[in-house]
Design a protein around this motif. Structure first.
Motif, mmCIF file in Angstrom:
data_model
loop_
_atom_site.group_PDB
_atom_site.id
_atom_site.type_symbol
_atom_site.label_atom_id
_atom_site.label_comp_id
_atom_site.label_asym_id
_atom_site.label_seq_id
_atom_site.Cartn_x
_atom_site.Cartn_y
_atom_site.Cartn_z
ATOM 1 N N ARG A 55 0.919 -1.200 0.009
ATOM 2 C CA ARG A 55 -0.055 -0.153 0.238
ATOM 3 C C ARG A 55 0.712 1.303 -0.214
ATOM 4 N NH1 ARG A 55 -5.376 1.350 0.168
ATOM 5 N NH2 ARG A 55 -5.544 3.618 0.775
ATOM 6 N N GLU A 56 1.898 1.264 0.820
ATOM 7 C CA GLU A 56 2.878 2.361 0.804
ATOM 8 C C GLU A 56 3.437 2.617 -0.485
ATOM 9 O OE1 GLU A 56 7.090 3.373 2.965
ATOM 10 O OE2 GLU A 56 5.633 2.344 4.282
ATOM 11 N N CYS A 84 2.123 2.171 -14.408
ATOM 12 C CA CYS A 84 2.173 1.939 -13.170
ATOM 13 C C CYS A 84 0.785 1.228 -12.806
ATOM 14 C CB CYS A 84 2.678 2.890 -12.189
ATOM 15 S SG CYS A 84 4.334 3.195 -12.000
ATOM 16 N N PHE A 85 -0.317 2.058 -13.442
ATOM 17 C CA PHE A 85 -1.697 1.694 -13.277
ATOM 18 C C PHE A 85 -2.354 1.468 -14.423
ATOM 19 C CE2 PHE A 85 -0.159 4.455 -10.025
ATOM 20 C CZ PHE A 85 0.186 3.519 -8.591
ATOM 21 N N PRO A 86 -2.081 0.355 -15.408
ATOM 22 C CA PRO A 86 -2.740 0.624 -16.717
ATOM 23 C C PRO A 86 -4.143 0.493 -16.651
ATOM 24 C CG PRO A 86 -1.710 -1.607 -16.548
ATOM 25 C CD PRO A 86 -1.319 -0.640 -15.186
ATOM 26 N N ARG A 92 -4.991 -0.801 -8.833
ATOM 27 C CA ARG A 92 -4.638 -0.197 -7.496
ATOM 28 C C ARG A 92 -5.085 -1.126 -6.596
ATOM 29 N NH1 ARG A 92 -5.636 5.902 -6.977
ATOM 30 N NH2 ARG A 92 -4.538 5.292 -4.991
ATOM 31 N N PRO A 93 -4.754 -2.333 -6.398
ATOM 32 C CA PRO A 93 -5.725 -3.069 -5.549
ATOM 33 C C PRO A 93 -5.085 -3.384 -4.134
ATOM 34 C CG PRO A 93 -4.034 -4.483 -6.866
ATOM 35 C CD PRO A 93 -4.088 -2.971 -7.029
ATOM 36 N N TYR A 94 -4.114 -2.663 -3.826
ATOM 37 C CA TYR A 94 -3.728 -2.702 -2.354
ATOM 38 C C TYR A 94 -4.265 -1.932 -1.397
ATOM 39 C CZ TYR A 94 0.000 -4.762 -5.096
ATOM 40 O OH TYR A 94 0.861 -5.609 -6.177
ATOM 41 N N SER A 95 -4.746 -2.672 -0.084
ATOM 42 C CA SER A 95 -5.331 -1.952 0.942
ATOM 43 C C SER A 95 -4.665 -2.173 1.922
ATOM 44 C CB SER A 95 -6.789 -2.602 0.706
ATOM 45 O OG SER A 95 -6.719 -4.180 1.208
ATOM 46 N N ASP A 96 -4.759 -1.415 3.172
ATOM 47 C CA ASP A 96 -4.490 -1.702 4.463
ATOM 48 C C ASP A 96 -4.681 -3.340 4.875
ATOM 49 O OD1 ASP A 96 -2.987 0.829 4.543
ATOM 50 O OD2 ASP A 96 -4.712 1.726 5.127
ATOM 51 N N PRO A 97 -3.881 -3.762 5.778
ATOM 52 C CA PRO A 97 -4.282 -5.135 6.503
ATOM 53 C C PRO A 97 -5.565 -4.863 7.099
ATOM 54 C CG PRO A 97 -2.046 -4.442 7.049
ATOM 55 C CD PRO A 97 -2.670 -3.083 6.195
ATOM 56 N N SER A 98 -6.683 -5.976 7.360
ATOM 57 C CA SER A 98 -7.760 -5.893 7.863
ATOM 58 C C SER A 98 -7.498 -5.747 9.319
ATOM 59 C CB SER A 98 -8.371 -7.181 7.534
ATOM 60 O OG SER A 98 -7.767 -8.188 8.232
ATOM 61 N N ASP A 99 -8.624 -5.437 9.999
ATOM 62 C CA ASP A 99 -8.417 -5.160 11.580
ATOM 63 C C ASP A 99 -8.381 -6.607 12.018
ATOM 64 O OD1 ASP A 99 -8.928 -2.557 11.407
ATOM 65 O OD2 ASP A 99 -11.170 -2.734 11.847
#
Length: 168
Positions: A55-56, A84-86, A92-99
């Motif tokens: 994500r970073e 980078c993002f065709p 841009r599928p990356y997300s923060d870790p789940s809770d």
């Protein structure tokens, strides 16, 4: 002015350096995982670290592509986004870790586990009786975990602690 332009380009290079740093740390994380495979909980810790780093890196590349300076800045921005993002937001599928994953990693790090043992490797431990903060913290963990279990059972059972539980 020259100073303003340099500062702006410094911001762009900083964003690109952030992306490269996150990618490098991701490779280091995967290398460590590969070398230490088999430790209980390492998969969750590695997944958490990789999700944050992915994500970073993604956000740093996107921020860099949004801020190209100069008259050809929009063109360079478009070219970088296409590389980078065709597919736009779809790539841009990356997300923060789940809770849930964050809670699992927190549990692994704050209770006795193989992960904690791994992190304690190579840490100096003072002999018994010597005053050393790190050793005191390491030795206090099992006592704190036990005291937490007692406190939880006291709240659940709505009772006062016994003499033995008080001394814990």
């Amino acid at each position: 002015t020259l100073g303003g332009r340099l500062k702006f380009e410094e911001l762009l290079m900083g964003r690109l350096a952030d992306a490269l740093g996150a990618i490098y740390l991701g490779y280091a994380t995967l290398h460590h995982y590969d070398r230490r495979r088999g430790i209980e909980g390492l998969e969750a810790l590695t997944e958490h670290a990789m999700l944050r780093l992915e994500r970073e890196a993604q956000e740093a590349l996107y921020a860099a592509s949004e801020n190209f300076p100069g008259p050809l800045g929009p063109v360079a921005s478009t070219v970088m986004k296409m590389g980078c993002f065709p597919l736009g937001g779809l790539t841009r599928p990356y997300s923060d870790p789940s809770d849930t994953l964050t809670k699992e990693v927190s549990r692994l790090l704050t209770t006795p586990s193989e992960i904690r043992d791994m992190f304690q490797e190579g840490i100096y431990s003072a002999p018994d009786g010597a005053v050393h903060q790190m050793t005191d913290l390491i030795n206090a963990l099992p006592i704190c975990v036990e005291a937490d279990k007692v406190a939880t059972s006291l709240r659940r059972e709505k009772r006062e602690p016994t003499a033995e539980e008080t001394n814990l």
